[in-house]
Design a protein around this motif. Structure first.
Motif, PDB file in Angstrom:
ATOM      1  N   LYS A 177       0.819  -1.230   0.000  1.00 37.89           N
ATOM      2  CA  LYS A 177       0.000   0.000   0.000  1.00 37.89           C
ATOM      3  C   LYS A 177       0.847   1.272   0.000  1.00 37.89           C
ATOM      4  CE  LYS A 177      -1.825  -1.297   3.880  1.00 37.89           C
ATOM      5  NZ  LYS A 177      -1.268  -2.642   3.894  1.00 37.89           N
ATOM      6  N   THR A 178       1.781   1.352   0.957  1.00 37.84           N
ATOM      7  CA  THR A 178       2.582   2.572   1.091  1.00 37.84           C
ATOM      8  C   THR A 178       3.439   2.797  -0.155  1.00 37.84           C
ATOM      9  OG1 THR A 178       2.611   2.269   3.477  1.00 37.84           O
ATOM     10  CG2 THR A 178       4.272   3.759   2.561  1.00 37.84           C
TER      11      THR A 178
ATOM     12  N   LYS B  84      -2.397   5.774   8.351  1.00 42.04           N
ATOM     13  CA  LYS B  84      -2.086   4.542   9.074  1.00 42.04           C
ATOM     14  C   LYS B  84      -1.810   4.923  10.518  1.00 42.04           C
ATOM     15  CE  LYS B  84       0.469   0.294   9.042  1.00 42.04           C
ATOM     16  NZ  LYS B  84       1.807  -0.304   9.081  1.00 42.04           N
TER      17      LYS B  84
ATOM     18  N   HIS C 233       4.171   4.661   7.996  1.00 44.74           N
ATOM     19  CA  HIS C 233       5.441   4.505   7.271  1.00 44.74           C
ATOM     20  C   HIS C 233       5.750   5.585   6.252  1.00 44.74           C
ATOM     21  CE1 HIS C 233       5.141  -0.097   8.100  1.00 44.74           C
ATOM     22  NE2 HIS C 233       5.859   0.499   9.029  1.00 44.74           N
TER      23      HIS C 233
ATOM     24  N   ASP D 188      -2.946   6.735   2.309  1.00 47.08           N
ATOM     25  CA  ASP D 188      -2.382   5.425   2.639  1.00 47.08           C
ATOM     26  C   ASP D 188      -3.057   4.970   3.934  1.00 47.08           C
ATOM     27  OD1 ASP D 188      -0.752   3.196   2.731  1.00 47.08           O
ATOM     28  OD2 ASP D 188       0.910   4.261   3.716  1.00 47.08           O
TER      29      ASP D 188
HETATM   30 MG   LIG Z   1       2.063   0.742   4.724  1.00 48.82          MG
END
Ligand SMILES: [Mg+2]
Ligand SMILES: Nc1ncnc2c1ncn2[C@@H]1O[C@H](COP(=O)(O)OP(=O)(O)OP(=O)(O)O)[C@@H](O)[C@H]1O
Length: 242
Positions: free
Chosen positions: A17-18, A41, A46, A121
């Protein structure tokens, strides 16, 4: 305006995802100047690590909202520019203990007002109020899956949950099979299981930006198609491993 809030989400962790949200934002900057990557998140975000910036404590946003103030200035204090894009870093352990849906909603409202496109994200799964807020308010949700049957089946189950229990329309979801290499599940098999439009991003750092750029262009072309009625969106569809 279409496709204003675009979220990257997944059923299970570590699907990319990131990585894909960052690549998508960097790809979009070629066409759109007014764009922010917001890290929704919680606990272990991250995005700040990806861009080499500090994770800021967001207590001031919480306080502003609790005191009934407009959160715009408080949120703006956390925006940082890196590699030509604006970034709102995530919500660490301290913020996680306090932030609820209404706080995340207020943050999203601010970035939505300040930017033309918001790339979000999220955390994997359905366990955080930030995830709920992001998915409830997204125009497009990319569900990122590993190219394995189990990951795709988990994704299908979770999309059904989010759709049935949270009331997020299934039409908002698109899938990305990430880190695809030859022998694994192909996009048409995934599309049959998921019953949603599915893209793929090949394995390997050198392929990520290239493949994600095509997905971003596909999404933008659909926007253009809707607005001025030209039909070129399909051109961008064939890429990746297929
Ligand atoms: Mg991530
Ligand atoms: N297409 C790809 N090819 C090769 N490696 C990849 C690809 N996509 C992601 N990765 C790698 O996989 C790892 C996990 O990616 P990432 O952190 O983006 O996943 P995530 O879904 O955001 O994880 P989390 O659920 O912890 O937030 C990273 O080391 C990343 O570099």
């Amino acid at each position: 305006m279409n496709n204003r809030i675009i979220s990257f989400w997944s059923a299970g962790g570590s699907t990319g995802k990131t990585t894909l949200a960052a690549a998508f934002t960097l790809a979009l900057k070629k066409y759109k100047k007014d764009i922010v990557l917001a890290d929704f998140k919680e606990v272990t975000p991250h995005v700040h690590k990806y861009f080499g910036i500090e994770l800021s404590d967001k207590s001031n946003i919480y306080e502003a909202i609790e005191n009934g103030h407009n959160a715009t200035e408080a949120v703006k204090e956390h925006l940082q520019k890196k590699q030509g894009i604006w970034i709102l870093s995530g919500f660490g352990m301290n913020d996680f203990a306090k932030f609820e849906e209404k706080h995340f909603f207020a943050v999203l409202e601010v970035v939505k007002n300040e930017f033309e496109h918001v790339v979000v994200d999220t955390s994997a799964g359905v366990f955080f109020s930030s995830t709920y807020t992001a998915l409830k308010n997204s125009d497009v949700i990319f569900a990122v899956a590993a190219p394995t049957i189990w990951s795709i089946e988990d994704t299908a189950q979770m999309i059904n949950f989010v759709s049935n229990r949270w009331g997020v329309e299934k039409e908002k979801f698109k899938a990305i099979l990430n880190a695809v290499s030859k022998e694994e599940v192909d996009t048409s098999t995934a599309e049959k299981i998921l019953e949603i439009e599915t893209f793929s991003v090949r394995y390997g750092q050198k392929n990520i930006l290239k493949d994600v750029t095509k997905i971003a262009e596909f999404l933008l072309k659909k926007d253009i198609e809707k607005v001025i009625g030209i039909k070129r969106a399909e051109e961008a569809k064939s890429f990746g491993v297929n």
